[in-house]
Design a protein around this motif. Structure first.
Motif, PDB file in Angstrom:
ATOM      1  N   GLU A  88       0.576  -1.225  -0.150  1.00 17.75           N
ATOM      2  CA  GLU A  88       0.560  -0.231  -0.108  1.00 17.75           C
ATOM      3  C   GLU A  88       0.620   1.473  -0.064  1.00 17.75           C
ATOM      4  O   GLU A  88       0.391   2.122  -0.612  1.00 17.75           O
ATOM      5  N   ASN A  89       1.906   0.977   0.931  1.00 14.02           N
ATOM      6  CA  ASN A  89       2.818   2.773   1.161  1.00 14.02           C
ATOM      7  C   ASN A  89       4.286   2.371   0.710  1.00 14.02           C
ATOM      8  O   ASN A  89       5.332   3.657   0.598  1.00 14.02           O
ATOM      9  N   GLU A  90       4.190   0.668  -0.252  1.00 13.09           N
ATOM     10  CA  GLU A  90       6.196   0.719  -0.617  1.00 13.09           C
ATOM     11  C   GLU A  90       6.632   0.286  -1.755  1.00 13.09           C
ATOM     12  O   GLU A  90       5.212  -0.586  -1.986  1.00 13.09           O
ATOM     13  N   ALA A  91       7.334   0.788  -2.089  1.00 12.03           N
ATOM     14  CA  ALA A  91       7.392  -0.664  -3.779  1.00 12.03           C
ATOM     15  C   ALA A  91       8.839  -0.009  -3.732  1.00 12.03           C
ATOM     16  O   ALA A  91       9.636   0.296  -3.692  1.00 12.03           O
ATOM     17  N   ALA A  92       8.785  -1.613  -4.574  1.00  5.97           N
ATOM     18  CA  ALA A  92      10.733  -1.989  -5.394  1.00  5.97           C
ATOM     19  C   ALA A  92      10.344  -2.191  -6.581  1.00  5.97           C
ATOM     20  O   ALA A  92       8.953  -2.952  -7.200  1.00  5.97           O
ATOM     21  N   LEU A  93      11.252  -1.175  -7.621  1.00  9.81           N
ATOM     22  CA  LEU A  93      10.565  -1.457  -9.065  1.00  9.81           C
ATOM     23  C   LEU A  93      12.347  -1.960  -9.660  1.00  9.81           C
ATOM     24  O   LEU A  93      13.074  -1.015  -9.334  1.00  9.81           O
ATOM     25  N   TYR A  94      12.012  -3.115 -10.152  1.00  6.51           N
ATOM     26  CA  TYR A  94      13.157  -3.392 -11.243  1.00  6.51           C
ATOM     27  C   TYR A  94      13.431  -3.002 -12.129  1.00  6.51           C
ATOM     28  O   TYR A  94      12.071  -2.864 -13.418  1.00  6.51           O
ATOM     29  N   ILE A 111      22.000   0.751 -22.503  1.00  7.42           N
ATOM     30  CA  ILE A 111      21.261   0.022 -21.020  1.00  7.42           C
ATOM     31  C   ILE A 111      21.880   0.070 -19.901  1.00  7.42           C
ATOM     32  O   ILE A 111      22.866  -0.435 -19.492  1.00  7.42           O
ATOM     33  N   VAL A 112      21.227   0.296 -19.199  1.00  7.51           N
ATOM     34  CA  VAL A 112      21.368   0.017 -17.862  1.00  7.51           C
ATOM     35  C   VAL A 112      20.387  -0.430 -16.730  1.00  7.51           C
ATOM     36  O   VAL A 112      19.133  -0.056 -17.254  1.00  7.51           O
ATOM     37  N   HIS A 113      20.576  -1.330 -16.377  1.00  8.57           N
ATOM     38  CA  HIS A 113      20.064  -2.175 -15.186  1.00  8.57           C
ATOM     39  C   HIS A 113      20.625  -2.001 -13.685  1.00  8.57           C
ATOM     40  O   HIS A 113      20.844  -1.030 -13.438  1.00  8.57           O
ATOM     41  N   GLY A 114      18.952  -1.891 -13.006  1.00 13.24           N
ATOM     42  CA  GLY A 114      18.479  -1.165 -11.513  1.00 13.24           C
ATOM     43  C   GLY A 114      17.203  -0.941 -11.192  1.00 13.24           C
ATOM     44  O   GLY A 114      16.668  -1.812 -11.384  1.00 13.24           O
ATOM     45  N   HIS A 115      17.303  -0.794  -9.854  1.00  9.06           N
ATOM     46  CA  HIS A 115      16.192  -1.206  -9.061  1.00  9.06           C
ATOM     47  C   HIS A 115      16.077   0.325  -8.339  1.00  9.06           C
ATOM     48  O   HIS A 115      17.071   0.995  -8.000  1.00  9.06           O
ATOM     49  N   SER A 116      14.865   0.572  -7.814  1.00  7.47           N
ATOM     50  CA  SER A 116      14.761   1.390  -6.856  1.00  7.47           C
ATOM     51  C   SER A 116      13.744   1.347  -5.754  1.00  7.47           C
ATOM     52  O   SER A 116      12.454   0.350  -5.655  1.00  7.47           O
ATOM     53  N   ARG A 117      13.999   1.504  -4.829  1.00  4.65           N
ATOM     54  CA  ARG A 117      12.824   1.350  -3.699  1.00  4.65           C
ATOM     55  C   ARG A 117      11.934   2.984  -3.495  1.00  4.65           C
ATOM     56  O   ARG A 117      12.854   4.316  -3.088  1.00  4.65           O
ATOM     57  N   LEU A 118      10.824   3.015  -3.157  1.00  4.99           N
ATOM     58  CA  LEU A 118      10.119   3.579  -3.139  1.00  4.99           C
ATOM     59  C   LEU A 118       8.439   4.064  -1.846  1.00  4.99           C
ATOM     60  O   LEU A 118       8.344   2.442  -1.593  1.00  4.99           O
ATOM     61  N   LYS A 119       8.894   4.668  -1.018  1.00  8.73           N
ATOM     62  CA  LYS A 119       7.276   5.002  -0.260  1.00  8.73           C
ATOM     63  C   LYS A 119       6.377   5.979  -0.300  1.00  8.73           C
ATOM     64  O   LYS A 119       7.135   7.271  -0.502  1.00  8.73           O
ATOM     65  N   ARG A 123       0.022   9.571  -1.052  1.00  6.31           N
ATOM     66  CA  ARG A 123      -0.315   8.850  -2.647  1.00  6.31           C
ATOM     67  C   ARG A 123       0.639  10.287  -3.383  1.00  6.31           C
ATOM     68  O   ARG A 123       1.157   9.633  -4.294  1.00  6.31           O
ATOM     69  N   LYS A 124       1.808  10.004  -2.774  1.00  5.55           N
ATOM     70  CA  LYS A 124       3.018  11.059  -3.173  1.00  5.55           C
ATOM     71  C   LYS A 124       4.369  10.413  -2.596  1.00  5.55           C
ATOM     72  O   LYS A 124       4.728   9.949  -1.706  1.00  5.55           O
ATOM     73  N   VAL A 125       5.074  10.340  -3.742  1.00  2.00           N
ATOM     74  CA  VAL A 125       6.433   9.584  -3.434  1.00  2.00           C
ATOM     75  C   VAL A 125       7.305   9.925  -2.682  1.00  2.00           C
ATOM     76  O   VAL A 125       7.377  11.391  -2.603  1.00  2.00           O
ATOM     77  N   ILE A 126       7.694  10.409  -0.980  1.00  2.00           N
ATOM     78  CA  ILE A 126       8.506  10.619  -0.209  1.00  2.00           C
ATOM     79  C   ILE A 126      10.035  10.181   0.081  1.00  2.00           C
ATOM     80  O   ILE A 126      10.548  10.814   0.305  1.00  2.00           O
ATOM     81  N   PHE A 127      10.213   9.377  -0.198  1.00  2.00           N
ATOM     82  CA  PHE A 127      11.211   8.342  -0.189  1.00  2.00           C
ATOM     83  C   PHE A 127      11.850   7.679  -2.195  1.00  2.00           C
ATOM     84  O   PHE A 127      10.968   7.130  -2.444  1.00  2.00           O
ATOM     85  N   HIS A 128      12.754   7.993  -2.311  1.00  4.67           N
ATOM     86  CA  HIS A 128      13.267   7.790  -3.380  1.00  4.67           C
ATOM     87  C   HIS A 128      14.576   7.303  -3.533  1.00  4.67           C
ATOM     88  O   HIS A 128      15.317   7.918  -3.762  1.00  4.67           O
ATOM     89  N   ARG A 129      14.947   5.603  -3.580  1.00  3.89           N
ATOM     90  CA  ARG A 129      16.499   5.724  -3.675  1.00  3.89           C
ATOM     91  C   ARG A 129      16.767   4.908  -4.578  1.00  3.89           C
ATOM     92  O   ARG A 129      15.554   3.342  -4.857  1.00  3.89           O
TER      93      ARG A 129
END
Length: 158
Positions: A88-94, A111-119, A123-129
Motif C-alpha cells: 500500500e505504501n512501499e514499492a521496489a521497481l526493477y 542500457i542500465v539495469h537497476g532498481h528503485s525503492r519507493l515509499k 499517494r506521493k513518493v516521499i522516499f526514492h532510492r
C-alpha cells in the motif's frame, strides 16, 4: 505448474497487486522528458528524499532542478519496468533504463539495469532510492576511461 517460471508467475499474480500510485509513478516516468519535468510535482511529495549512487537530493524543488540538469543533454531516455514488488505504501521497481547522451558511447544508446525503492505518503513518493552500476551508466562509456575500466574488469575476471 511444472516449471519454476510458472510458479513464480503465479506467485506474482496472487501476492503483488499494483496500487494506483505505483501505476501513476511508472506512467509519469515513461513520459518524462526535459519539457515536462513539472509533472514530477504530481508524483513526488514536497519533502521527498531522493538518493542515487551519485547524488542525494532533498525537497521536490531541488529534485526537479536535479532532473533539469540531467535531462538537458539527454537525447533519449526510457524506463522499462521489468518487475515490481509493492504494498500500500512501499514499492521496489526493477527497471532497464535506455538512454542516449551525445558525449557517451559515441552517442549510441546505453542500457542500465537497476532498481528503485519507493515509499509514499498521501499517494506521493516521499522516499526514492535508486540502485545501479555507475560504471555502466557513465564511466565505461567515456573515451579512454571506458577502455581502462573494461581492461580492469577483464583482469579482475581472470
Amino acid at each position: 505448474m511444472n516449471s519454476q517460471s510458472e510458479k513464480i508467475h503465479d506467485f506474482n499474480d496472487v501476492f503483488m497487486p499494483h496500487h494506483g500510485w505505483v501505476d501513476e509513478f511508472i506512467e509519469a516516468y515513461n513520459k518524462l522528458n526535459v519539457n515536462n519535468l513539472k509533472s514530477l510535482e504530481e508524483i513526488y511529495h514536497n519533502d521527498i528524499h531522493f538518493q542515487d549512487p551519485l547524488h542525494t537530493v532533498n525537497g521536490r524543488k531541488n529534485l526537479i532542478q536535479y532532473f533539469e540538469k540531467m535531462y538537458t543533454n539527454i537525447i533519449y531516455c526510457h524506463f522499462d519496468i521489468t518487475h515490481s514488488f509493492n504494498s500500500e505504501n512501499e514499492a521496489a521497481l526493477y527497471w532497464d533504463m535506455t538512454y542516449q547522451h551525445p558525449g557517451l558511447n559515441k552517442g549510441k544508446k546505453i542500457i542500465v539495469h537497476g532498481h528503485s525503492r519507493l515509499k509514499v505518503v498521501d499517494r506521493k513518493v516521499i522516499f526514492h532510492r535508486d540502485y545501479f552500476d555507475v560504471g555502466n551508466l557513465i564511466y565505461q562509456h567515456v573515451p579512454l576511461l571506458g577502455g581502462l575500466i573494461n581492461w580492469i574488469n577483464n583482469r579482475a575476471a581472470k
